[in-house]
Design a protein around this motif. Structure first.
Motif, short mmCIF file in Angstrom:
data_model
loop_
_atom_site.label_atom_id
_atom_site.label_comp_id
_atom_site.label_asym_id
_atom_site.label_seq_id
_atom_site.Cartn_x
_atom_site.Cartn_y
_atom_site.Cartn_z
N ARG A 161 -5.99 14.70 13.41
CA ARG A 161 -6.01 13.36 13.99
C ARG A 161 -5.24 12.33 13.17
N PHE A 162 -4.77 12.73 11.98
CA PHE A 162 -4.00 11.82 11.15
C PHE A 162 -2.53 12.24 11.07
N GLN A 163 -2.11 13.14 11.96
CA GLN A 163 -0.72 13.59 11.94
C GLN A 163 0.20 12.54 12.56
N PRO A 164 1.46 12.47 12.12
CA PRO A 164 2.37 11.42 12.59
C PRO A 164 2.51 11.36 14.11
N GLU A 165 2.47 12.51 14.79
CA GLU A 165 2.70 12.51 16.23
C GLU A 165 1.54 11.94 17.04
N ASP A 168 -0.27 6.87 15.99
CA ASP A 168 -0.16 5.62 16.75
C ASP A 168 -1.05 5.64 17.98
N GLN A 169 -1.14 6.79 18.63
CA GLN A 169 -2.01 6.91 19.80
C GLN A 169 -3.46 6.66 19.42
N ASN A 170 -3.91 7.26 18.33
CA ASN A 170 -5.30 7.11 17.90
C ASN A 170 -5.60 5.70 17.39
N PHE A 171 -4.57 5.04 16.84
CA PHE A 171 -4.78 3.69 16.33
C PHE A 171 -5.08 2.70 17.46
N LYS A 172 -4.72 3.03 18.69
CA LYS A 172 -5.00 2.15 19.83
C LYS A 172 -6.50 1.95 20.00
N LEU A 173 -7.28 3.00 19.73
CA LEU A 173 -8.74 2.87 19.81
C LEU A 173 -9.24 1.91 18.74
N VAL A 174 -8.68 2.02 17.55
CA VAL A 174 -9.07 1.13 16.46
C VAL A 174 -8.81 -0.32 16.85
N GLU A 175 -7.64 -0.58 17.41
CA GLU A 175 -7.29 -1.95 17.80
C GLU A 175 -8.24 -2.49 18.86
N ALA A 176 -8.62 -1.64 19.81
CA ALA A 176 -9.51 -2.06 20.89
C ALA A 176 -10.88 -2.43 20.33
N VAL A 177 -11.40 -1.62 19.41
CA VAL A 177 -12.70 -1.90 18.80
C VAL A 177 -12.59 -3.13 17.89
N GLU A 178 -11.46 -3.28 17.26
CA GLU A 178 -11.23 -4.41 16.37
C GLU A 178 -11.30 -5.72 17.14
N ASN A 179 -10.82 -5.74 18.38
CA ASN A 179 -10.88 -6.95 19.21
C ASN A 179 -12.32 -7.35 19.48
N ILE A 180 -13.19 -6.36 19.72
CA ILE A 180 -14.60 -6.65 19.94
C ILE A 180 -15.22 -7.22 18.66
#
Length: 254
Positions: A161-165, A168-180
């Motif tokens: 889940r930390f591979q380059p490919e 960025d896709q997985n970071f989208k979840l982080v950003e969404a939770v960060e907004n909350i």
């Protein structure tokens, strides 16, 4: 840990010590009676009488040994006073029931987070409540924003889940939770831990920093509307990559 109990022996009775063993990265799980006993004896040797083992759990189920056999020897160790309780780690709902039929199970440790909600759907959380890694191995602390934020020698660089490919896709979840989290005036980690609590589970967040431990103890209280919002996020932002990958994946949900 031993040094702490040597310095503060009065705290030993205040701490529930859970130890995982009978497993090595090189050879995998060893659920045999001999392997389990050796692992418990080694732990007791390291503790040197400073603290009892409140819960001992095999880190993974040994596919070569019936779980009943492993639990039987752990039950013997309880009777002998070498451990006080038995735990399980990364097991299926069926394995939990089989183990519990031999001896009461004190705790089951499984990964449950916004990055790994699997236990909510495979029957494990319905059987027991004891998840770990509620912040997704550091993802949901908000500190990892690009791959280079991980030190070059960080073991997570080897995880799928930390591979380059997929980073960025997985970071989208982080950003969404960060907004909350920003709306609530709390940290991303506190929202992630609050979500685990809302599932009726006991989170086990890990940290090496005192301030982070204090922060993680203050889970965010999420409203019904926020829980619906989080579920919508999970439904629309799939996570890329397995949890461990390779041969270690087969030992999950065993």
């Amino acid at each position: 840990m031993v040094y702490y109990f040597e310095k503060y022996p009065e705290d030993a009775s205040k701490v529930v010590l859970s130890i995982k063993g009978a497993f090595t990265i090189q050879t995998g799980p060893d659920g045999s009676p001999e392997g389990i006993r050796a692992s418990v004896e080694k732990a007791l040797e390291i503790l040197g009488g400073t603290k009892t083992i409140d819960i001992f759990e095999c880190a993974r189920v040994d596919p070569k040994v019936p779980v009943e056999t492993s639990i039987e020897v752990l039950a013997e160790l309880v009777k002998e006073g070498k451990i006080r309780g038995i735990g399980l780690s990364e097991v299926s709902a069926n394995t939990i029931r089989r183990a519990h039929a031999v001896h009461p199970i004190s705790a089951v440790e499984v990964e449950l987070s916004l990055f790994t909600p699997d236990p909510l759907h495979n029957g494990v959380v319905d059987t027991c409540h004891e998840p770990y890694s509620p912040v997704g191995r550091g993802w949901l602390t908000g500190e990892l924003r690009k791959l280079d934020d991980l030190p070059a020698d960080d073991y997570r660089r080897m995880l799928p889940r930390f591979q380059p490919e997929v980073f960025d896709q997985n970071f989208k979840l982080v950003e969404a939770v960060e907004n909350i989290a920003k709306r609530k005036g709390v940290t991303t980690a506190q929202v992630a831990i609050g979500w685990v609590v809302s599932q009726g589970a006991i989170p086990i967040p890990g940290s090496t920093r005192a301030e982070r431990i204090i922060e993680n103890a203050r889970a965010a209280e999420l409203t019904d509307e926020e829980l619906v919002e989080i579920q919508r996020i999970l439904d629309t932002l799939p996570i890329g990559g397995e949890r461990y990958g390779g041969s270690h994946e087969k030992f999950l949900n065993a």
